[in-house]
Scaffold this active site. Structure first.
Site, PDB file in Angstrom:
ATOM      1  N   SER A 141       0.845  -1.185   0.000  1.00 28.16           N
ATOM      2  CA  SER A 141       0.000   0.000   0.000  1.00 28.16           C
ATOM      3  C   SER A 141       0.889   1.247   0.000  1.00 28.16           C
ATOM      4  O   SER A 141       2.048   1.197   0.427  1.00 28.16           O
ATOM      5  CB  SER A 141      -0.897   0.025   1.239  1.00 28.16           C
ATOM      6  OG  SER A 141      -0.132   0.287   2.406  1.00 28.16           O
ATOM      7  N   LYS A 148      -0.172  -0.572  15.247  1.00 30.10           N
ATOM      8  CA  LYS A 148      -1.552  -0.833  15.655  1.00 30.10           C
ATOM      9  C   LYS A 148      -2.128  -2.068  14.972  1.00 30.10           C
ATOM     10  O   LYS A 148      -3.158  -2.597  15.395  1.00 30.10           O
ATOM     11  CB  LYS A 148      -2.438   0.386  15.377  1.00 30.10           C
ATOM     12  CG  LYS A 148      -2.702   0.683  13.922  1.00 30.10           C
ATOM     13  CD  LYS A 148      -3.560   1.929  13.770  1.00 30.10           C
ATOM     14  CE  LYS A 148      -3.862   2.253  12.316  1.00 30.10           C
ATOM     15  NZ  LYS A 148      -4.685   1.240  11.665  1.00 30.10           N
ATOM     16  N   ASP A 149      -1.454  -2.547  13.904  1.00 30.50           N
ATOM     17  CA  ASP A 149      -1.923  -3.747  13.201  1.00 30.50           C
ATOM     18  C   ASP A 149      -1.255  -5.024  13.705  1.00 30.50           C
ATOM     19  O   ASP A 149      -1.598  -6.113  13.249  1.00 30.50           O
ATOM     20  CB  ASP A 149      -1.625  -3.628  11.691  1.00 30.50           C
ATOM     21  CG  ASP A 149      -2.394  -2.503  11.031  1.00 30.50           C
ATOM     22  OD1 ASP A 149      -3.518  -2.203  11.483  1.00 30.50           O
ATOM     23  OD2 ASP A 149      -1.878  -1.926  10.060  1.00 30.50           O
ATOM     24  N   THR A 200     -16.717   4.403   8.428  1.00 30.31           N
ATOM     25  CA  THR A 200     -15.519   3.879   9.084  1.00 30.31           C
ATOM     26  C   THR A 200     -15.584   2.361   9.104  1.00 30.31           C
ATOM     27  O   THR A 200     -16.673   1.783   9.110  1.00 30.31           O
ATOM     28  CB  THR A 200     -15.367   4.423  10.518  1.00 30.31           C
ATOM     29  OG1 THR A 200     -14.157   3.901  11.102  1.00 30.31           O
ATOM     30  CG2 THR A 200     -16.540   4.027  11.398  1.00 30.31           C
ATOM     31  N   SER A 236     -13.607   0.939  11.510  1.00 29.62           N
ATOM     32  CA  SER A 236     -13.059   0.739  12.842  1.00 29.62           C
ATOM     33  C   SER A 236     -14.182   0.696  13.879  1.00 29.62           C
ATOM     34  O   SER A 236     -14.939   1.666  14.032  1.00 29.62           O
ATOM     35  CB  SER A 236     -12.089   1.869  13.182  1.00 29.62           C
ATOM     36  OG  SER A 236     -11.817   1.923  14.567  1.00 29.62           O
ATOM     37  N   ARG A 288     -13.699   0.745  17.042  1.00 28.03           N
ATOM     38  CA  ARG A 288     -13.331   1.744  18.056  1.00 28.03           C
ATOM     39  C   ARG A 288     -13.875   3.121  17.666  1.00 28.03           C
ATOM     40  O   ARG A 288     -14.539   3.796  18.467  1.00 28.03           O
ATOM     41  CB  ARG A 288     -11.805   1.816  18.196  1.00 28.03           C
ATOM     42  CG  ARG A 288     -11.325   3.008  19.037  1.00 28.03           C
ATOM     43  CD  ARG A 288      -9.808   3.123  19.031  1.00 28.03           C
ATOM     44  NE  ARG A 288      -9.257   3.397  17.715  1.00 28.03           N
ATOM     45  CZ  ARG A 288      -9.112   4.612  17.193  1.00 28.03           C
ATOM     46  NH1 ARG A 288      -9.493   5.680  17.863  1.00 28.03           N
ATOM     47  NH2 ARG A 288      -8.563   4.768  15.996  1.00 28.03           N
ATOM     48  N   ARG A 289     -13.585   3.546  16.430  1.00 26.65           N
ATOM     49  CA  ARG A 289     -14.046   4.866  16.006  1.00 26.65           C
ATOM     50  C   ARG A 289     -15.572   4.944  15.971  1.00 26.65           C
ATOM     51  O   ARG A 289     -16.163   5.966  16.304  1.00 26.65           O
ATOM     52  CB  ARG A 289     -13.453   5.201  14.636  1.00 26.65           C
ATOM     53  CG  ARG A 289     -11.947   5.481  14.683  1.00 26.65           C
ATOM     54  CD  ARG A 289     -11.345   5.470  13.300  1.00 26.65           C
ATOM     55  NE  ARG A 289      -9.941   5.886  13.310  1.00 26.65           N
ATOM     56  CZ  ARG A 289      -9.075   5.597  12.352  1.00 26.65           C
ATOM     57  NH1 ARG A 289      -9.468   4.868  11.305  1.00 26.65           N
ATOM     58  NH2 ARG A 289      -7.831   6.024  12.418  1.00 26.65           N
ATOM     59  N   ARG A 296     -14.008   1.436   3.738  1.00 27.76           N
ATOM     60  CA  ARG A 296     -12.615   1.025   3.722  1.00 27.76           C
ATOM     61  C   ARG A 296     -11.970   1.559   2.454  1.00 27.76           C
ATOM     62  O   ARG A 296     -12.624   2.100   1.587  1.00 27.76           O
ATOM     63  CB  ARG A 296     -12.494  -0.507   3.773  1.00 27.76           C
ATOM     64  CG  ARG A 296     -12.987  -1.105   5.090  1.00 27.76           C
ATOM     65  CD  ARG A 296     -12.444  -2.506   5.298  1.00 27.76           C
ATOM     66  NE  ARG A 296     -10.993  -2.499   5.311  1.00 27.76           N
ATOM     67  CZ  ARG A 296     -10.230  -3.451   4.758  1.00 27.76           C
ATOM     68  NH1 ARG A 296     -10.794  -4.456   4.124  1.00 27.76           N
ATOM     69  NH2 ARG A 296      -8.932  -3.382   4.822  1.00 27.76           N
ATOM     70  N   GLY A 297     -10.651   1.380   2.367  1.00 27.61           N
ATOM     71  CA  GLY A 297      -9.921   1.843   1.197  1.00 27.61           C
ATOM     72  C   GLY A 297      -8.831   2.825   1.589  1.00 27.61           C
ATOM     73  O   GLY A 297      -8.723   3.250   2.738  1.00 27.61           O
ATOM     74  N   THR A 342      -9.386   6.934  -2.030  1.00 27.19           N
ATOM     75  CA  THR A 342     -10.703   6.304  -2.167  1.00 27.19           C
ATOM     76  C   THR A 342     -11.700   6.906  -1.188  1.00 27.19           C
ATOM     77  O   THR A 342     -12.845   7.221  -1.542  1.00 27.19           O
ATOM     78  CB  THR A 342     -10.597   4.793  -1.923  1.00 27.19           C
ATOM     79  OG1 THR A 342      -9.730   4.213  -2.894  1.00 27.19           O
ATOM     80  CG2 THR A 342     -11.962   4.122  -1.999  1.00 27.19           C
ATOM     81  N   ARG A 343     -11.274   7.107   0.045  1.00 23.70           N
ATOM     82  CA  ARG A 343     -12.183   7.634   1.060  1.00 23.70           C
ATOM     83  C   ARG A 343     -12.563   9.088   0.767  1.00 23.70           C
ATOM     84  O   ARG A 343     -13.716   9.489   0.933  1.00 23.70           O
ATOM     85  CB  ARG A 343     -11.550   7.509   2.450  1.00 23.70           C
ATOM     86  CG  ARG A 343     -11.292   6.066   2.856  1.00 23.70           C
ATOM     87  CD  ARG A 343     -10.893   5.959   4.303  1.00 23.70           C
ATOM     88  NE  ARG A 343     -10.202   4.716   4.566  1.00 23.70           N
ATOM     89  CZ  ARG A 343      -9.918   4.254   5.779  1.00 23.70           C
ATOM     90  NH1 ARG A 343     -10.285   4.937   6.829  1.00 23.70           N
ATOM     91  NH2 ARG A 343      -9.275   3.125   5.946  1.00 23.70           N
ATOM     92  N   CYS A 388     -10.017  -6.778  16.734  1.00 21.10           N
ATOM     93  CA  CYS A 388     -10.861  -5.872  15.949  1.00 21.10           C
ATOM     94  C   CYS A 388     -12.309  -5.920  16.401  1.00 21.10           C
ATOM     95  O   CYS A 388     -13.122  -5.096  15.990  1.00 21.10           O
ATOM     96  CB  CYS A 388     -10.752  -6.209  14.462  1.00 21.10           C
ATOM     97  SG  CYS A 388      -9.121  -5.886  13.749  1.00 21.10           S
TER      98      CYS A 388
END
Length: 322
Positions: free
Chosen positions: A15, A89-90, A134, A136, A138-139, A156-157, A161-162, A249
């Site tokens: 990415s 974070k991943d 989103t 996420s 969490r968000r 996603r993206g 894209t977003r 997740c």
């Protein structure tokens, strides 16, 4: 470059953000070891991960954490790469046997930014019932805790894209990590972040970690000049919280540590996915000088948070809390 160092490949996702981070690591390694040709001394091995291939559903439906690291882990264990560069974070709290986290770069701003088609936004400023995109949990939970009237949809993206989906509508806003925007050189990275009172970051958000094979002493030595000890301590505490709460997740949780002088201040929270309840705890401790001690601190705070939430938090952690 030191004659004692062999050629060492760097594994990364392909990415744009992952490649930008790998190039940062490559440049720092080359500078630290006097490599005239960084591409020759530290070649980059780009890999498409399982997580990169899933764009039509939330990652929690496909297995959660580890989806962005498995192929990189395998490249290291197979001897194809000496290093793997990760957005921390991943990274799961427990690495596969034979791998270890050997280096953490200095952390970028870990805040989330709320983007709208018109520019930077705030949760308070969104229209009544606005649609927020989103992927996420969490968000999602944090947004709904602050604004129960908001509507949430999967988005996603990559950044481009977003942003295009924001322009096309009907999504009114989406969240992105400030760190990623800055590393991509995007102007949105200079926009103000969402207040931590509303949107505490994911554990280790904004940090880049580099893993190696546990038996690769040369790789460990090569990374030593790049390690940023204050960041390593802060994210070890945050990941300790994650570990104590068995975070995945499927769990809306957040943690943020800051090392100020000799004191490590740690904040952590767990929320119901629908935002109707939030459990938050803070603590400050001095004398934490090792990653092991920082992790223990995070484990302790995470367990206290778990105990305070009782059956309600246990239901969330089990994936059954609404």
């Amino acid at each position: 470059m030191s004659a004692s160092l062999p050629v060492m490949a760097i594994a990364t996702r392909t990415s744009p953000l992952a490649m930008a981070q790998a190039l940062m690591v490559q440049a720092q390694l080359a500078a630290a070891h006097g490599a005239g040709d960084a591409d020759t001394a530290f070649p980059i091995l780009g890999l498409v991960t399982t997580g990169d291939q899933i764009t039509d559903r939330a990652l929690l439906e496909a297995g959660g954490k580890g989806l962005f690291t498995r192929e990189l882990d395998r490249a290291q264990l197979d001897g194809k790469a000496a290093f793997a560069v990760h957005s921390m974070k991943d990274v799961p709290t427990h690495l596969p046997d034979g791998l270890e986290l050997a280096c953490v770069l200095e952390r970028e701003d870990p805040a989330d930014i709320l983007l709208t088609a018109a520019g930077p936004g705030t949760l308070e400023g969104l229209p009544q019932g606005a649609l927020v995109g989103t992927a996420s949990l969490r968000r999602q939970a944090q947004a709904l805790h602050a604004r129960p009237d908001l509507q949430i949809t999967l988005l996603r993206g990559n950044v481009g894209t977003r942003l295009q989906k924001l322009k096309d509508g009907p999504i009114a806003a989406t969240f992105l990590a400030k760190a990623g925007l800055r590393r991509l050189g995007r102007p949105e990275g200079d926009w103000p972040g969402v207040d931590f009172a509303h949107c505490l970051p994911a554990p280790a958000q904004g940090a880049i970690g580099i893993t190696i094979r546990s038996d690769d002493d040369a790789a460990r030595a090569a990374l030593a000049p790049l390690n940023h000890a204050p960041t390593a301590l802060a994210i070890a505490a945050e990941r300790g919280v994650l570990e104590a709460l068995d975070g995945s997740c499927r769990t809306p949780l957040a943690a943020h540590g800051v090392l100020d002088g000799g004191a490590l201040h740690l904040t952590a929270e767990v929320l119901k996915p629908d935002g109707t309840q939030r459990w938050r705890m803070e603590d400050t401790r001095t004398g934490i000088g090792t990653v092991k001690a920082a992790r223990a601190y995070g484990l302790s705070l995470g367990q206290r948070l778990r105990d305070e939430g009782g059956p309600a938090v246990e239901a969330i952690l089990a994936g059954s809390g609404s």
